[in-house]
Design a protein around this motif. Structure first.
Motif, PDB file in Angstrom:
ATOM      1  N   GLY A 117      48.468  34.952  42.586  1.00 50.03           N
ATOM      2  CA  GLY A 117      49.002  36.278  42.274  1.00 50.03           C
ATOM      3  C   GLY A 117      48.252  36.931  41.129  1.00 50.03           C
ATOM      4  N   THR A 158      44.660  37.895  42.287  1.00 47.08           N
ATOM      5  CA  THR A 158      44.690  39.023  43.214  1.00 47.08           C
ATOM      6  C   THR A 158      44.985  40.327  42.476  1.00 47.08           C
ATOM      7  N   ALA A 159      45.936  40.299  41.565  1.00 47.54           N
ATOM      8  CA  ALA A 159      46.249  41.502  40.783  1.00 47.54           C
ATOM      9  C   ALA A 159      45.043  41.926  39.946  1.00 47.54           C
ATOM     10  N   THR A 193      48.841  44.453  47.032  1.00 55.38           N
ATOM     11  CA  THR A 193      47.686  43.557  47.095  1.00 55.38           C
ATOM     12  C   THR A 193      48.079  42.178  46.572  1.00 55.38           C
ATOM     13  N   THR A 194      48.853  42.160  45.493  1.00 54.23           N
ATOM     14  CA  THR A 194      49.319  40.889  44.929  1.00 54.23           C
ATOM     15  C   THR A 194      50.241  40.172  45.909  1.00 54.23           C
ATOM     16  N   GLY A 227      44.027  40.986  49.777  1.00 56.38           N
ATOM     17  CA  GLY A 227      44.573  39.938  48.912  1.00 56.38           C
ATOM     18  C   GLY A 227      44.747  38.638  49.684  1.00 56.38           C
TER      19      GLY A 227
END
Length: 190
Positions: free
Chosen positions: A7, A10-11, A34-35, A120
């Protein structure tokens, strides 16, 4: 890699992409979506088994000694718990670049535009390839077309990697935050 690190990475990736998109005055990615897609593969594979095992522990129908240890689940054997076999099948689906590509293309066809936030998911798969050993959920990149799995990965849970990984995350977030603050200061001076 663990779900929290997925997470965070990805963020950070979405934030970095948004910085470039903002410079070009293009539509930004949704960082929350996206996260979400960055943690989706693990949520999909492990949520049902986690709830089953956790509720079994709470109700007393399962004991900690009943739960197989990580080295006891790969490669799967006939005696493996059904819920662990379910997790392995869901893992095959959610950690396959082939399945990702099919979903990405389907979403593109339905919405008539690429849904870049879905990337993501592929980032998750790419990160998992080298950070999973054959002993614990090797990544089935080409499933269902091939059963090939990257077997020379290392376990993300070894202490040296956890320290290096989270240290790198802190550095990346510092850079992203510092870059934004410096740009904000520069724009306020003009």
């Amino acid at each position: 890699m663990d779900i929290f690190a997925h997470g965070l990475w990805t963020a950070a990736a979405a934030k970095a992409v948004n910085i470039k998109l903002a410079e070009k005055k293009q539509k930004l990615l949704s960082i929350p979506w996206t996260t979400f897609w960055g943690v989706f593969p693990d949520l999909f594979a492990f949520a049902i088994p986690f709830v089953y095992i956790f509720s079994g522990l709470l109700s007393g129908s399962l004991h900690l000694s009943d739960i197989p240890r990580p080295h006891q689940v790969e490669p799967p054997t006939a005696g493996t718990y059904r819920v662990i076999r379910l997790a392995q099948q869901l893992y095959n689906i959610s950690h396959s670049a082939v399945i990702f590509a099919a979903v990405f293309l389907l979403a593109w066809l339905i919405l008539r535009r690429p849904v870049w936030e879905l990337c993501g998911w592929i980032l998750h798969i790419l990160i998992d390839i080298p950070t999973h050993s054959y002993q614990f959920y090797p990544t089935p990149v080409f499933w269902p077309l091939s059963s090939w799995k990257f077997t020379d990965g290392f376990s993300w849970s070894v202490p040296w990697f956890m320290i290096a990984n989270y240290s790198a995350i802190v550095v990346v977030y510092y850079i992203l935050f510092f870059r934004k603050r410096s740009k904000d200061r520069a724009s306020n001076l003009t």
